[in-house]
Design an enzyme around this catalytic site. Sequence first.
Site, PDB file in Angstrom:
ATOM      1  N   HIS A   1      23.423  12.681  96.070  1.00 35.53           N
ATOM      2  CA  HIS A   1      24.066  12.180  94.838  1.00 35.53           C
ATOM      3  C   HIS A   1      23.837  10.677  94.638  1.00 35.53           C
ATOM      4  CE1 HIS A   1      26.913  11.460  91.642  1.00 35.53           C
ATOM      5  NE2 HIS A   1      27.671  10.715  92.432  1.00 35.53           N
TER       6      HIS A   1
ATOM      7  N   HIS B   1      28.023   3.398  95.705  1.00 33.73           N
ATOM      8  CA  HIS B   1      29.136   3.445  94.752  1.00 33.73           C
ATOM      9  C   HIS B   1      30.330   4.283  95.189  1.00 33.73           C
ATOM     10  CE1 HIS B   1      27.241   7.235  93.300  1.00 33.73           C
ATOM     11  NE2 HIS B   1      28.430   7.523  92.809  1.00 33.73           N
TER      12      HIS B   1
ATOM     13  N   GLU C   1      35.510   4.450  98.120  1.00 31.71           N
ATOM     14  CA  GLU C   1      36.481   5.464  97.678  1.00 31.71           C
ATOM     15  C   GLU C   1      36.566   6.649  98.647  1.00 31.71           C
ATOM     16  OE1 GLU C   1      36.691   8.374  93.865  1.00 31.71           O
ATOM     17  OE2 GLU C   1      36.241   6.269  93.458  1.00 31.71           O
ATOM     18  N   ASP C   2      35.428   7.044  99.214  1.00 31.15           N
ATOM     19  CA  ASP C   2      35.384   8.303  99.971  1.00 31.15           C
ATOM     20  C   ASP C   2      35.242   8.153 101.483  1.00 31.15           C
ATOM     21  OD1 ASP C   2      35.528   9.533  97.533  1.00 31.15           O
ATOM     22  OD2 ASP C   2      33.400   9.987  97.389  1.00 31.15           O
TER      23      ASP C   2
ATOM     24  N   ASP D   1      16.536  19.813  58.820  1.00 36.03           N
ATOM     25  CA  ASP D   1      15.875  18.794  59.642  1.00 36.03           C
ATOM     26  C   ASP D   1      16.127  19.065  61.125  1.00 36.03           C
ATOM     27  OD1 ASP D   1      18.535  18.258  59.318  1.00 36.03           O
ATOM     28  OD2 ASP D   1      18.325  16.088  59.147  1.00 36.03           O
TER      29      ASP D   1
END
Length: 736
Positions: free
Chosen positions: A61, A86, A90-91, A272
């Site tokens: 990821h 990133h 957080e993880d 269109d």
Amino acid sequence: MVEIDTAEENKEIARRYRHLLKQAQPYLQDDDASIIRKAFNVALEAHKDMRRKSGEPYIYHPIEVARICVDEIGLGTTSIVAALLHDVVEDTDITLKEIEELFGPKVAQIIDGLTKISGVFEKGTSQQAENFRKMLLTLSEDLRVILIKLADRLHNMRTLNSMPRNKQLKIASETIYLYAPLAHRLGLYAIKSELEDLWLKYSNYNVYKEIANKINETKRARGTFIKSFIEPIKKELDENNLKYEIKGRPKSIHSIWNKMRAQNVPFEEIYDLFAIRIILDCPFEIEKAICWQVYSIVTDYYKPNPDRLRDWISTSKANGYESLHTTVMSKSGKWVEVQIRTRRMDEIAEKGYAAHWKYKEKTNKSSSLDEWVAKIRDMMTESDATALEFVDEFKSNLYNDEVFVFTPKGDLKILPKDSTALDFAFDIHTEVGAKCIGAKVSQKLVPLNYKLKNGDQVEIITSNKQKPAEGWLGYVVTSKARARIRESLQEEKKIRSEEGREIVLRKLKQMKIEPSSDIWHEIRSFFNEKNQMDFLSKIATGEIDSKELKRFKEKKESLKQKKTGNAPDAKSFEKELKNVKGEEHDVLLIGEDMDVVEYTIAQCCKPIPGDEVFGFVTVSEGIKIHRTNCPNAVELMSNHGHRVIKAGWASKKQTRFVASMLVIGTDRVGLISDITKVISEQMKVNVRSMSISSEDGIFEGKIQLFISDTDHLNDLIKLIRKVPDIIKVHRIEDKD
């Protein structure tokens, strides 16, 4: 259990990393490659025991997000490093301080902006909205946070298939609510279109698949048509020694679906469906002249529609987009959109803000995109709105078209479409807006709520006795004006809200209700007010009668009599359902689970069996069942995803539901009789109500029916379409 081939996975990780470096090569300087390698190693170690829902190693990821940053947005080394890292704060156990020590303050600042807020929030707010606000506030510091977040969201949407249904709906709704408009405003058209298409895929798969199939079926015929259409243009361009590339591509699935809905027509009637793009290689100094020269060549061969000429070369869009668009009539009687732009313009159109900055250095050309970012920064640093109001306010600035107007001295001002004279006044200066009593347009007096038109020259009239009023909020569309008006009203509102609080407290005491934070929130929700201050101010001014609090008490007591379940959010509900029905049951079955928990069909969209649905845990009215394409679905799921539950239809219970359809045809004697025969005799359907009108030979009927599911309704619609003189039949939203 699936056996994992670690050696093969390591080979694949190495392959993906090498591919990333190859894409980044043009942007690298000095020791950039070693910094990226260092970031990759930190991320690889931090995520080594983590896997995605698909079962793949998690490291895929961040590598892919970094690749999107480089390849599809055009960002450089700092962004690649931040993208690789990133999720680590957080993880994993790595802290922001450690990131700063290893990679410096700039990377740490970007990662901080990308890290979600943790903790418990007061009732009436939303964790999602708080996270949106935190991320968006970084616009005032570093725009790369937003661009990396868009890359992150794009990869999550591309891999959404492995997520459970309620998570798919939550993530997809957040995407269409905020991220796609954000990509649009930052000029990332390719990413914006893909996000919109993926939202449609996960919110309404049948519609998505049907349009995708039809685009594919017409591919060969479209190719032949394009080849024939561009042949004379190519010949002329060659004779003029112009360097060019011509592309012909279909419009996005989402934009076609939007046109089908807006025009109430099937796929076959959208004229269109695709656009021809002519991309020119020429020096910056002669871009404008060359684009108009090519426009002249195109319109020499094909008749243009004068109402469809769009000149975004003389004045670019607010997101920096530059192009010349015209719609012309082909020899076979089809309208074709032709886009004319240079290589520089095309790169800015596809890669947005990053490309804009790259070319700004070469051309020394500022754009309205810089002005928009500056305005947004002002709005964000000065806003004291709640998180939900803040996100709503920001979102209103994303998809607007522009209007071009002038000051009395001839200075150009670009404002959102539907801006008023009052918006213009606040755009000039806060004090001018606050004291505005009217305006002059072409020497004629116009009121504050006059909607500006392209080319208007506006002079603002002020008075020192004037001050902002509550009603002004209904006159303005720009964030700057709204923020300044709210600011002026805030002090007065604070005083009124204290008076309102005393009134409510007295009433609660009389009704023997103990005032708690939950009670305050429930009362505000009962009166459908966005925030506490607005509610209390309206109580003080009498706009909301304090006697109405008695109705709140009655509603609260009646709800206690019902089984609305004790689940405040989706996780609690699923746990409750599994306890009652077994571990494998985490979906609310409509028509079967009434004995477990009470739910109601949402009146805003009235789903019927066969519709894609979800359950929503409301604050005070139990669970409501909505269609995934309900007008309110996107906002509910994007701001309160933790309250979305999986729901489906129980197949065994036969129930009749109300659905409505619109029938349009050429009026004739016996037409109504023919329609009712199909409904009553062939399909055995009962009609709830029917309203019919006929004007200038055109018949229009709105029919409400009792049907069992969407298949039942679709079969009926197909049969009515076969009735002679019927032009259109389709389902419409129910209105009671």
